[in-house]
Design a protein around this motif. Sequence first.
Motif, PDB file in Angstrom:
ATOM      1  N   ASP A  63      39.508  49.651  31.879  1.00 14.35           N
ATOM      2  CA  ASP A  63      40.306  50.188  30.913  1.00 14.35           C
ATOM      3  C   ASP A  63      41.400  51.135  31.424  1.00 14.35           C
ATOM      4  OD1 ASP A  63      41.755  50.903  28.665  1.00 14.35           O
ATOM      5  OD2 ASP A  63      40.136  51.942  27.606  1.00 14.35           O
ATOM      6  N   SER A  64      42.590  50.388  31.376  1.00 19.79           N
ATOM      7  CA  SER A  64      43.988  51.594  32.237  1.00 19.79           C
ATOM      8  C   SER A  64      44.588  51.806  31.166  1.00 19.79           C
ATOM      9  CB  SER A  64      44.654  50.529  33.164  1.00 19.79           C
ATOM     10  OG  SER A  64      45.244  49.510  32.420  1.00 19.79           O
ATOM     11  N   ARG A  65      44.467  51.443  29.831  1.00 24.07           N
ATOM     12  CA  ARG A  65      45.088  51.921  28.782  1.00 24.07           C
ATOM     13  C   ARG A  65      46.629  51.582  29.054  1.00 24.07           C
ATOM     14  NH1 ARG A  65      41.900  55.212  30.515  1.00 24.07           N
ATOM     15  NH2 ARG A  65      43.151  56.568  31.216  1.00 24.07           N
ATOM     16  N   CYS A  66      46.930  50.547  29.733  1.00 20.52           N
ATOM     17  CA  CYS A  66      48.287  50.153  29.748  1.00 20.52           C
ATOM     18  C   CYS A  66      48.872  48.913  29.013  1.00 20.52           C
ATOM     19  CB  CYS A  66      48.492  49.663  31.382  1.00 20.52           C
ATOM     20  SG  CYS A  66      47.781  48.134  31.566  1.00 20.52           S
ATOM     21  N   GLY A  67      48.069  48.543  28.221  1.00 20.09           N
ATOM     22  CA  GLY A  67      48.669  47.436  27.071  1.00 20.09           C
ATOM     23  C   GLY A  67      48.495  45.944  27.800  1.00 20.09           C
ATOM     24  N   TRP A  68      47.788  45.895  28.747  1.00 17.54           N
ATOM     25  CA  TRP A  68      47.649  44.553  29.543  1.00 17.54           C
ATOM     26  C   TRP A  68      46.472  44.468  30.135  1.00 17.54           C
ATOM     27  CZ3 TRP A  68      52.454  46.770  29.927  1.00 17.54           C
ATOM     28  CH2 TRP A  68      53.288  45.983  29.349  1.00 17.54           C
ATOM     29  N   PRO A  69      45.676  43.370  30.332  1.00 14.46           N
ATOM     30  CA  PRO A  69      44.271  43.438  31.045  1.00 14.46           C
ATOM     31  C   PRO A  69      44.495  43.932  32.278  1.00 14.46           C
ATOM     32  CG  PRO A  69      44.527  41.379  29.853  1.00 14.46           C
ATOM     33  CD  PRO A  69      45.880  42.078  29.596  1.00 14.46           C
ATOM     34  N   ALA A  70      43.889  44.877  32.848  1.00 12.98           N
ATOM     35  CA  ALA A  70      43.803  45.356  34.198  1.00 12.98           C
ATOM     36  C   ALA A  70      42.269  45.345  34.778  1.00 12.98           C
ATOM     37  CB  ALA A  70      43.977  46.944  34.026  1.00 12.98           C
ATOM     38  N   PHE A  71      42.490  45.013  36.362  1.00 14.92           N
ATOM     39  CA  PHE A  71      41.429  44.746  37.242  1.00 14.92           C
ATOM     40  C   PHE A  71      41.857  45.378  38.504  1.00 14.92           C
ATOM     41  CE2 PHE A  71      42.297  41.064  34.459  1.00 14.92           C
ATOM     42  CZ  PHE A  71      41.060  40.651  34.280  1.00 14.92           C
ATOM     43  N   TYR A  72      40.786  45.778  39.233  1.00 14.22           N
ATOM     44  CA  TYR A  72      40.866  46.722  40.455  1.00 14.22           C
ATOM     45  C   TYR A  72      40.886  45.804  41.715  1.00 14.22           C
ATOM     46  CZ  TYR A  72      35.966  47.088  40.784  1.00 14.22           C
ATOM     47  OH  TYR A  72      34.479  46.777  40.971  1.00 14.22           O
ATOM     48  N   ASP A  73      40.551  44.587  41.494  1.00 13.77           N
ATOM     49  CA  ASP A  73      40.531  43.629  42.548  1.00 13.77           C
ATOM     50  C   ASP A  73      40.053  42.042  42.177  1.00 13.77           C
ATOM     51  OD1 ASP A  73      40.777  43.964  45.415  1.00 13.77           O
ATOM     52  OD2 ASP A  73      38.562  44.393  45.673  1.00 13.77           O
ATOM     53  N   PRO A  74      40.768  41.128  42.898  1.00 12.10           N
ATOM     54  CA  PRO A  74      40.733  39.723  42.196  1.00 12.10           C
ATOM     55  C   PRO A  74      39.255  39.272  42.793  1.00 12.10           C
ATOM     56  CG  PRO A  74      42.133  39.896  44.186  1.00 12.10           C
ATOM     57  CD  PRO A  74      41.709  41.285  43.875  1.00 12.10           C
ATOM     58  N   LYS A  75      38.601  38.359  42.123  1.00 19.34           N
ATOM     59  CA  LYS A  75      37.411  37.882  42.227  1.00 19.34           C
ATOM     60  C   LYS A  75      37.339  37.563  43.884  1.00 19.34           C
ATOM     61  CE  LYS A  75      34.341  34.059  40.752  1.00 19.34           C
ATOM     62  NZ  LYS A  75      33.683  33.526  42.092  1.00 19.34           N
ATOM     63  N   ASP A  76      38.243  36.825  44.425  1.00 21.70           N
ATOM     64  CA  ASP A  76      38.499  36.619  45.967  1.00 21.70           C
ATOM     65  C   ASP A  76      39.840  36.954  46.129  1.00 21.70           C
ATOM     66  OD1 ASP A  76      35.707  35.382  46.268  1.00 21.70           O
ATOM     67  OD2 ASP A  76      36.633  33.591  45.048  1.00 21.70           O
ATOM     68  N   LEU A  77      39.981  37.605  47.391  1.00 19.35           N
ATOM     69  CA  LEU A  77      41.343  37.898  47.991  1.00 19.35           C
ATOM     70  C   LEU A  77      42.311  36.749  47.886  1.00 19.35           C
ATOM     71  CD1 LEU A  77      40.598  40.787  50.535  1.00 19.35           C
ATOM     72  CD2 LEU A  77      41.504  40.782  47.986  1.00 19.35           C
ATOM     73  N   GLU A  78      41.501  35.551  48.361  1.00 24.30           N
ATOM     74  CA  GLU A  78      42.659  34.495  48.512  1.00 24.30           C
ATOM     75  C   GLU A  78      42.954  33.828  47.081  1.00 24.30           C
ATOM     76  OE1 GLU A  78      39.321  34.494  49.768  1.00 24.30           O
ATOM     77  OE2 GLU A  78      40.056  35.534  51.788  1.00 24.30           O
ATOM     78  N   SER A  79      42.398  34.307  46.236  1.00 25.46           N
ATOM     79  CA  SER A  79      42.553  33.479  44.591  1.00 25.46           C
ATOM     80  C   SER A  79      43.976  34.042  44.200  1.00 25.46           C
ATOM     81  CB  SER A  79      41.586  33.979  43.714  1.00 25.46           C
ATOM     82  OG  SER A  79      41.401  35.320  43.298  1.00 25.46           O
TER      83      SER A  79
END
Length: 133
Positions: A63-79
């Motif tokens: 929850d970054s409270r920015c108004g969009w879904p936020a992720f700290y990393d992708p599932k795989d860096l190549e994705s």
Amino acid sequence: MAYEIEKSDAEWRAELSPEEYRVLRGAADEAAFTGTYTDTKEKGVYSCRACGADLFTSEEKFDSRCGWPAFYDPKDLESVEVQQDASPYPVVRCARCGSYLGELFEGEGFATPTDKRYCINSLSLRLKPGNSD
């Protein structure tokens, strides 16, 4: 750039809703706090709405409270691929089909393992509920 999935503009328009096309292929952002996945806490894997590639998991969502879904990393860096273009922040695209996902912000001080915020449009994603492995 060549992607594993290449389609004509007409093919993308036929497969995506006008709003999905505007975001995924037109690199536009949906309005803040309007996306389906902004506040979702459900477990699962977030895939590219255009091609189905697995991109992020609920384990990396915060929850970054920015108004969009936020992720700290992708599932795989190549994705995902991160591109610096004329915009002030690096653009995040699906590495499989090149669809626009959102932007990457770094060094904002979030208490996450990477201090990165992949700020992603809900319209770019589809949640596959269940195990996020």
